[in-house]
Design a protein around this motif. Sequence first.
Motif, PDB file in Angstrom:
ATOM      1  N   VAL A 150       0.848  -1.190   0.000  1.00  0.00           N
ATOM      2  CA  VAL A 150       0.000   0.000   0.000  1.00  0.00           C
ATOM      3  C   VAL A 150       0.887   1.244   0.000  1.00  0.00           C
ATOM      4  CG1 VAL A 150      -1.579   1.383   1.402  1.00  0.00           C
ATOM      5  CG2 VAL A 150      -1.991  -1.061   1.130  1.00  0.00           C
ATOM      6  N   LEU A 151       0.509   2.206  -0.838  1.00  0.00           N
ATOM      7  CA  LEU A 151       1.149   3.519  -0.841  1.00  0.00           C
ATOM      8  C   LEU A 151       0.102   4.567  -0.494  1.00  0.00           C
ATOM      9  CD1 LEU A 151       3.214   3.397  -4.183  1.00  0.00           C
ATOM     10  CD2 LEU A 151       3.946   2.686  -1.898  1.00  0.00           C
ATOM     11  N   VAL A 152       0.464   5.479   0.393  1.00  0.00           N
ATOM     12  CA  VAL A 152      -0.424   6.580   0.771  1.00  0.00           C
ATOM     13  C   VAL A 152       0.410   7.848   0.821  1.00  0.00           C
ATOM     14  CG1 VAL A 152      -1.949   7.524   2.550  1.00  0.00           C
ATOM     15  CG2 VAL A 152      -1.901   5.058   2.147  1.00  0.00           C
ATOM     16  N   GLY A 153      -0.178   8.973   0.393  1.00  0.00           N
ATOM     17  CA  GLY A 153       0.586  10.203   0.510  1.00  0.00           C
ATOM     18  C   GLY A 153      -0.042  11.389  -0.173  1.00  0.00           C
ATOM     19  N   ALA A 154       0.815  12.371  -0.476  1.00  0.00           N
ATOM     20  CA  ALA A 154       0.380  13.623  -1.084  1.00  0.00           C
ATOM     21  C   ALA A 154       1.343  13.993  -2.201  1.00  0.00           C
ATOM     22  CB  ALA A 154       0.339  14.736  -0.038  1.00  0.00           C
ATOM     23  N   THR A 187       3.846   2.223   2.790  1.00  0.00           N
ATOM     24  CA  THR A 187       4.826   3.302   2.633  1.00  0.00           C
ATOM     25  C   THR A 187       4.081   4.615   2.442  1.00  0.00           C
ATOM     26  OG1 THR A 187       6.389   1.783   1.567  1.00  0.00           O
ATOM     27  CG2 THR A 187       6.815   4.140   1.321  1.00  0.00           C
ATOM     28  N   PHE A 188       4.501   5.622   3.197  1.00  0.00           N
ATOM     29  CA  PHE A 188       3.925   6.968   3.100  1.00  0.00           C
ATOM     30  C   PHE A 188       4.841   7.791   2.209  1.00  0.00           C
ATOM     31  CE2 PHE A 188       2.729  11.220   4.759  1.00  0.00           C
ATOM     32  CZ  PHE A 188       1.347  11.103   4.727  1.00  0.00           C
ATOM     33  N   VAL A 189       4.296   8.315   1.109  1.00  0.00           N
ATOM     34  CA  VAL A 189       5.080   9.048   0.112  1.00  0.00           C
ATOM     35  C   VAL A 189       4.550  10.476   0.073  1.00  0.00           C
ATOM     36  CG1 VAL A 189       5.779   9.151  -2.302  1.00  0.00           C
ATOM     37  CG2 VAL A 189       5.410   6.933  -1.205  1.00  0.00           C
ATOM     38  N   THR A 190       5.388  11.442   0.434  1.00  0.00           N
ATOM     39  CA  THR A 190       4.876  12.803   0.587  1.00  0.00           C
ATOM     40  C   THR A 190       5.836  13.852   0.053  1.00  0.00           C
ATOM     41  OG1 THR A 190       4.071  14.434   2.187  1.00  0.00           O
ATOM     42  CG2 THR A 190       5.789  12.921   2.962  1.00  0.00           C
ATOM     43  N   SER A 191       5.275  14.923  -0.429  1.00  0.00           N
ATOM     44  CA  SER A 191       6.070  16.061  -0.895  1.00  0.00           C
ATOM     45  C   SER A 191       6.628  16.874   0.259  1.00  0.00           C
ATOM     46  CB  SER A 191       5.201  16.955  -1.791  1.00  0.00           C
ATOM     47  OG  SER A 191       3.976  17.281  -1.145  1.00  0.00           O
ATOM     48  N   GLU A 192       6.176  16.634   1.477  1.00  0.00           N
ATOM     49  CA  GLU A 192       6.670  17.367   2.641  1.00  0.00           C
ATOM     50  C   GLU A 192       8.168  17.139   2.833  1.00  0.00           C
ATOM     51  OE1 GLU A 192       3.648  16.738   6.126  1.00  0.00           O
ATOM     52  OE2 GLU A 192       3.517  15.062   4.716  1.00  0.00           O
ATOM     53  N   PRO A 193       8.882  18.136   3.369  1.00  0.00           N
ATOM     54  CA  PRO A 193      10.313  17.938   3.618  1.00  0.00           C
ATOM     55  C   PRO A 193      10.594  16.979   4.767  1.00  0.00           C
ATOM     56  CG  PRO A 193       9.620  20.094   4.398  1.00  0.00           C
ATOM     57  CD  PRO A 193       8.468  19.518   3.622  1.00  0.00           C
ATOM     58  N   TYR A 194       9.619  16.806   5.651  1.00  0.00           N
ATOM     59  CA  TYR A 194       9.744  15.821   6.728  1.00  0.00           C
ATOM     60  C   TYR A 194       8.349  15.429   7.189  1.00  0.00           C
ATOM     61  CZ  TYR A 194       9.292  20.131   9.522  1.00  0.00           C
ATOM     62  OH  TYR A 194       8.889  21.339  10.026  1.00  0.00           O
ATOM     63  N   ILE A 195       8.251  14.263   7.814  1.00  0.00           N
ATOM     64  CA  ILE A 195       6.979  13.782   8.333  1.00  0.00           C
ATOM     65  C   ILE A 195       6.485  14.741   9.416  1.00  0.00           C
ATOM     66  CG2 ILE A 195       5.847  11.904   9.601  1.00  0.00           C
ATOM     67  CD1 ILE A 195       6.519  11.228   6.717  1.00  0.00           C
ATOM     68  N   VAL A 313      10.480  20.194  -2.760  1.00  0.00           N
ATOM     69  CA  VAL A 313       9.305  19.875  -3.564  1.00  0.00           C
ATOM     70  C   VAL A 313       8.190  20.830  -3.125  1.00  0.00           C
ATOM     71  CG1 VAL A 313       7.629  18.087  -4.214  1.00  0.00           C
ATOM     72  CG2 VAL A 313       9.997  17.449  -3.714  1.00  0.00           C
ATOM     73  N   PRO A 314       7.473  21.470  -4.069  1.00  0.00           N
ATOM     74  CA  PRO A 314       6.457  22.459  -3.681  1.00  0.00           C
ATOM     75  C   PRO A 314       5.415  21.897  -2.723  1.00  0.00           C
ATOM     76  CG  PRO A 314       6.869  22.552  -6.037  1.00  0.00           C
ATOM     77  CD  PRO A 314       7.610  21.344  -5.529  1.00  0.00           C
TER      78      PRO A 314
END
Length: 424
Positions: A150-154, A187-195, A313-314
């Motif tokens: 599973v992949l989750v994120g923004a 796995t959490f996939v995000t454009s944020e610089p950190y969780i 990442v924006p």
Amino acid sequence: MKRTVVVGAGLGGMSVVYELREKLPKDHEVMLIGESNEFHFIPSNPWVALGERTRDQVILDLTPYVQKYKIPFNGTGVSHIDSATQQLTTGDGQQFNYDYLVLCTGPRLAFETVPGAGPEHGFTQSICTVNHAVKAFETYQQLLKNPGPVLVGALQGASCFGPAYEYVLTLESLLRKQKIRDRIPITFVTSEPYIGHMGLGGVGDSKALMEHEFRDRGIKWVCNARVKAFEDGIAHVEELNRKGEVDFSHDLPFHLAMFLPSFKGSEAIAAVPDLCNPKGFVITNEFQQSPQHPAIFAAGVCVALPPLEQTPVPVGVPKTGFMIESMTTAIVENILSLEKGEAMKTRPTLNAICLADMGDKGAAFVALPQNPPRNVNWTSMGKWVHVAKVAFEKYFMYKVKHGTSEPIYEKYVLGAVGIHRTKE
């Protein structure tokens, strides 16, 4: 007869239309325009996507309520706005003049920015609308029958992160209850610089808190993630370093992928000259009024707010419920001032409060004001957050049914947070 038109029948639109109807004279018409006849309680969508709510539990048919409170209603949306003549055209071709126009239109979901993204023409799921959440629940049921990654994120440019955290943590909790968590890597996939950044530069100790929660639950993560494309069962992701250079490339397999997209403004709103920024968000002054179109006000996700900081990442800025509520109250007070021939004086507080459910508990994030430095910068976790969010859902549905302009966030949510801050 004067007329104020509110466009958008979500949290912001329903708050402002009831408050306007309550405070403006009876001979001043207050009209509501929505995209359908339904009100959707969007914060409950993660629950719908995981079977904790049904669609019918988080929607209301607005027709009987707007009729009860004598609010003219059109559920076909807006196709065109002529700001020069102060006239708009609805989706069914009707035209209405306005003295004031209040835009609470929310976002357009920009799945097209990443090839293969989105539930309609791509390979990923969404919880941004209730219908997307219903489709996501179908995919979740398939996952239970056929476990896999599973992949989750923004995605890059996203400005709404809380629902992704809610979804992934509630999903993980439910999979443990189903006793199949060991067969489903997450796995959490995000454009944020950190969780825990959440577009806010973090709130309190949110970074450490969320990293601890992810480690405790065995959830891996990729930050500074720029998704290149989705294929059937594969996400192609670039992980950038602090200089914005590609550090790693990942080809991540999935059986289920849920990603929040970047937002853009409504096409009809974006087409109004000098109203919006390049992404279609409404530019407003300190009174939530358009500088170029004084008869137009805006609140909520459709409002242009600059990013807090430059990131590899924006990352956009979220507009939480408490902020939206303060925007709508400011608009009402400023329209009342204008009607009295007085100068506008009410400014929104732009505070941020987020209640994130995690299935077996929840996390509360309080940033007063939203951007640092802050007067209050606090994060907490516990079962009380889940209870508070359920209560908020019930209170807001009550608000829509009973036509009240009562400030739900200020009276109930902030009160619950204050009680637990005192206990700590």
